[in-house]
Design a protein around this motif. Structure first.
Motif, PDB file in Angstrom:
ATOM      1  N   MET A 145      12.451  -7.006 -44.575  1.00  0.00           N
ATOM      2  CA  MET A 145      11.028  -7.174 -44.749  1.00  0.00           C
ATOM      3  C   MET A 145      10.315  -7.190 -43.390  1.00  0.00           C
ATOM      4  N   PHE A 146      10.883  -7.887 -42.407  1.00  0.00           N
ATOM      5  CA  PHE A 146      10.234  -7.976 -41.102  1.00  0.00           C
ATOM      6  C   PHE A 146      10.118  -6.604 -40.452  1.00  0.00           C
ATOM      7  N   SER A 147      11.147  -5.783 -40.617  1.00  0.00           N
ATOM      8  CA  SER A 147      11.085  -4.447 -40.018  1.00  0.00           C
ATOM      9  C   SER A 147       9.984  -3.614 -40.665  1.00  0.00           C
ATOM     10  N   GLU A 148       9.751  -3.799 -41.951  1.00  0.00           N
ATOM     11  CA  GLU A 148       8.669  -3.079 -42.628  1.00  0.00           C
ATOM     12  C   GLU A 148       7.312  -3.513 -42.091  1.00  0.00           C
ATOM     13  N   ILE A 149       7.162  -4.808 -41.864  1.00  0.00           N
ATOM     14  CA  ILE A 149       5.910  -5.323 -41.297  1.00  0.00           C
ATOM     15  C   ILE A 149       5.711  -4.745 -39.902  1.00  0.00           C
ATOM     16  N   SER A 150       6.761  -4.714 -39.105  1.00  0.00           N
ATOM     17  CA  SER A 150       6.663  -4.171 -37.753  1.00  0.00           C
ATOM     18  C   SER A 150       6.254  -2.709 -37.769  1.00  0.00           C
ATOM     19  N   HIS A 151       6.859  -1.932 -38.669  1.00  0.00           N
ATOM     20  CA  HIS A 151       6.490  -0.526 -38.780  1.00  0.00           C
ATOM     21  C   HIS A 151       5.041  -0.386 -39.222  1.00  0.00           C
ATOM     22  N   ASP A 152       4.617  -1.222 -40.152  1.00  0.00           N
ATOM     23  CA  ASP A 152       3.230  -1.172 -40.620  1.00  0.00           C
ATOM     24  C   ASP A 152       2.247  -1.515 -39.504  1.00  0.00           C
ATOM     25  N   LEU A 153       2.640  -2.369 -38.585  1.00  0.00           N
ATOM     26  CA  LEU A 153       1.772  -2.720 -37.469  1.00  0.00           C
ATOM     27  C   LEU A 153       1.763  -1.635 -36.389  1.00  0.00           C
ATOM     28  N   LYS A 154       2.868  -0.920 -36.257  1.00  0.00           N
ATOM     29  CA  LYS A 154       2.937   0.131 -35.236  1.00  0.00           C
ATOM     30  C   LYS A 154       1.925   1.240 -35.491  1.00  0.00           C
ATOM     31  N   THR A 155       1.721   1.602 -36.738  1.00  0.00           N
ATOM     32  CA  THR A 155       0.838   2.724 -37.062  1.00  0.00           C
ATOM     33  C   THR A 155      -0.591   2.486 -36.587  1.00  0.00           C
ATOM     34  N   PRO A 156      -1.234   1.357 -36.923  1.00  0.00           N
ATOM     35  CA  PRO A 156      -2.604   1.173 -36.425  1.00  0.00           C
ATOM     36  C   PRO A 156      -2.673   1.007 -34.903  1.00  0.00           C
ATOM     37  N   ILE A 157      -1.635   0.445 -34.297  1.00  0.00           N
ATOM     38  CA  ILE A 157      -1.632   0.302 -32.844  1.00  0.00           C
ATOM     39  C   ILE A 157      -1.592   1.682 -32.189  1.00  0.00           C
ATOM     40  N   ILE A 158      -0.775   2.570 -32.712  1.00  0.00           N
ATOM     41  CA  ILE A 158      -0.697   3.928 -32.171  1.00  0.00           C
ATOM     42  C   ILE A 158      -2.024   4.645 -32.375  1.00  0.00           C
ATOM     43  N   ARG A 159      -2.620   4.478 -33.543  1.00  0.00           N
ATOM     44  CA  ARG A 159      -3.908   5.115 -33.819  1.00  0.00           C
ATOM     45  C   ARG A 159      -4.988   4.609 -32.852  1.00  0.00           C
ATOM     46  N   LEU A 160      -5.012   3.292 -32.611  1.00  0.00           N
ATOM     47  CA  LEU A 160      -5.983   2.729 -31.675  1.00  0.00           C
ATOM     48  C   LEU A 160      -5.740   3.236 -30.249  1.00  0.00           C
ATOM     49  N   ARG A 161      -4.487   3.351 -29.890  1.00  0.00           N
ATOM     50  CA  ARG A 161      -4.172   3.860 -28.549  1.00  0.00           C
ATOM     51  C   ARG A 161      -4.645   5.295 -28.390  1.00  0.00           C
ATOM     52  N   LEU A 162      -4.428   6.119 -29.398  1.00  0.00           N
ATOM     53  CA  LEU A 162      -4.893   7.508 -29.341  1.00  0.00           C
ATOM     54  C   LEU A 162      -6.412   7.570 -29.215  1.00  0.00           C
ATOM     55  N   ARG A 163      -7.103   6.725 -29.969  1.00  0.00           N
ATOM     56  CA  ARG A 163      -8.570   6.692 -29.861  1.00  0.00           C
ATOM     57  C   ARG A 163      -8.996   6.239 -28.471  1.00  0.00           C
ATOM     58  N   ALA A 164      -8.304   5.256 -27.923  1.00  0.00           N
ATOM     59  CA  ALA A 164      -8.635   4.773 -26.577  1.00  0.00           C
ATOM     60  C   ALA A 164      -8.412   5.880 -25.552  1.00  0.00           C
ATOM     61  N   GLU A 165      -7.329   6.633 -25.701  1.00  0.00           N
ATOM     62  CA  GLU A 165      -7.033   7.715 -24.763  1.00  0.00           C
ATOM     63  C   GLU A 165      -8.102   8.796 -24.787  1.00  0.00           C
ATOM     64  N   MET A 166      -8.800   8.924 -25.895  1.00  0.00           N
ATOM     65  CA  MET A 166      -9.829   9.950 -26.029  1.00  0.00           C
ATOM     66  C   MET A 166     -11.171   9.539 -25.408  1.00  0.00           C
ATOM     67  N   LEU A 167     -11.307   8.282 -25.014  1.00  0.00           N
ATOM     68  CA  LEU A 167     -12.543   7.838 -24.379  1.00  0.00           C
ATOM     69  C   LEU A 167     -12.688   8.503 -23.010  1.00  0.00           C
ATOM     70  N   ASP A 168     -13.879   8.995 -22.735  1.00  0.00           N
ATOM     71  CA  ASP A 168     -14.130   9.660 -21.458  1.00  0.00           C
ATOM     72  C   ASP A 168     -14.314   8.671 -20.312  1.00  0.00           C
ATOM     73  N   ASP A 169     -14.825   7.513 -20.623  1.00  0.00           N
ATOM     74  CA  ASP A 169     -15.151   6.520 -19.602  1.00  0.00           C
ATOM     75  C   ASP A 169     -13.918   5.671 -19.276  1.00  0.00           C
ATOM     76  N   ASP A 170     -13.427   5.785 -18.039  1.00  0.00           N
ATOM     77  CA  ASP A 170     -12.250   5.019 -17.610  1.00  0.00           C
ATOM     78  C   ASP A 170     -12.472   3.519 -17.722  1.00  0.00           C
ATOM     79  N   ALA A 171     -13.684   3.077 -17.437  1.00  0.00           N
ATOM     80  CA  ALA A 171     -13.990   1.642 -17.484  1.00  0.00           C
ATOM     81  C   ALA A 171     -13.880   1.096 -18.898  1.00  0.00           C
ATOM     82  N   LYS A 172     -14.108   1.918 -19.889  1.00  0.00           N
ATOM     83  CA  LYS A 172     -13.967   1.486 -21.282  1.00  0.00           C
ATOM     84  C   LYS A 172     -12.542   1.685 -21.781  1.00  0.00           C
ATOM     85  N   ARG A 173     -11.894   2.753 -21.322  1.00  0.00           N
ATOM     86  CA  ARG A 173     -10.555   3.088 -21.815  1.00  0.00           C
ATOM     87  C   ARG A 173      -9.498   2.090 -21.349  1.00  0.00           C
TER      88      ARG A 173
END
Length: 74
Positions: free
Chosen positions: A1-29
């Protein structure tokens, strides 16, 4: 069960990281990436504990989960 929770948390973290990488402003990224980095490390550590095992597996899972919940709640 814990591994499933960890995998479920990885997906939104990766998505947020990708969105952050797309920011043009270094000070915000940079703050976004700095905030996401520890979360990714905690999830990766939790998965290693679950899949890698160890003599103190339960203790490691509890401490990792507590750390994760403290960061998420904060």
């Amino acid at each position: 069960m814990f591994s499933e929770i960890s995998h479920d948390l990885k997906t939104p973290i990766i998505r947020l990281r990708l969105r952050a990488e797309m920011l043009d402003d270094d000070a915000k990224r940079e703050p976004f990436i700095c905030d996401l980095e520890p979360l990714g490390i905690m999830i990766k550590s939790a998965l290693q504990v679950v899949y890698g095992g160890g003599g103190q597996c339960g203790l490691a899972i509890r401490s990792t989960l507590q750390s994760m919940l403290m960061v998420v709640a904060w």
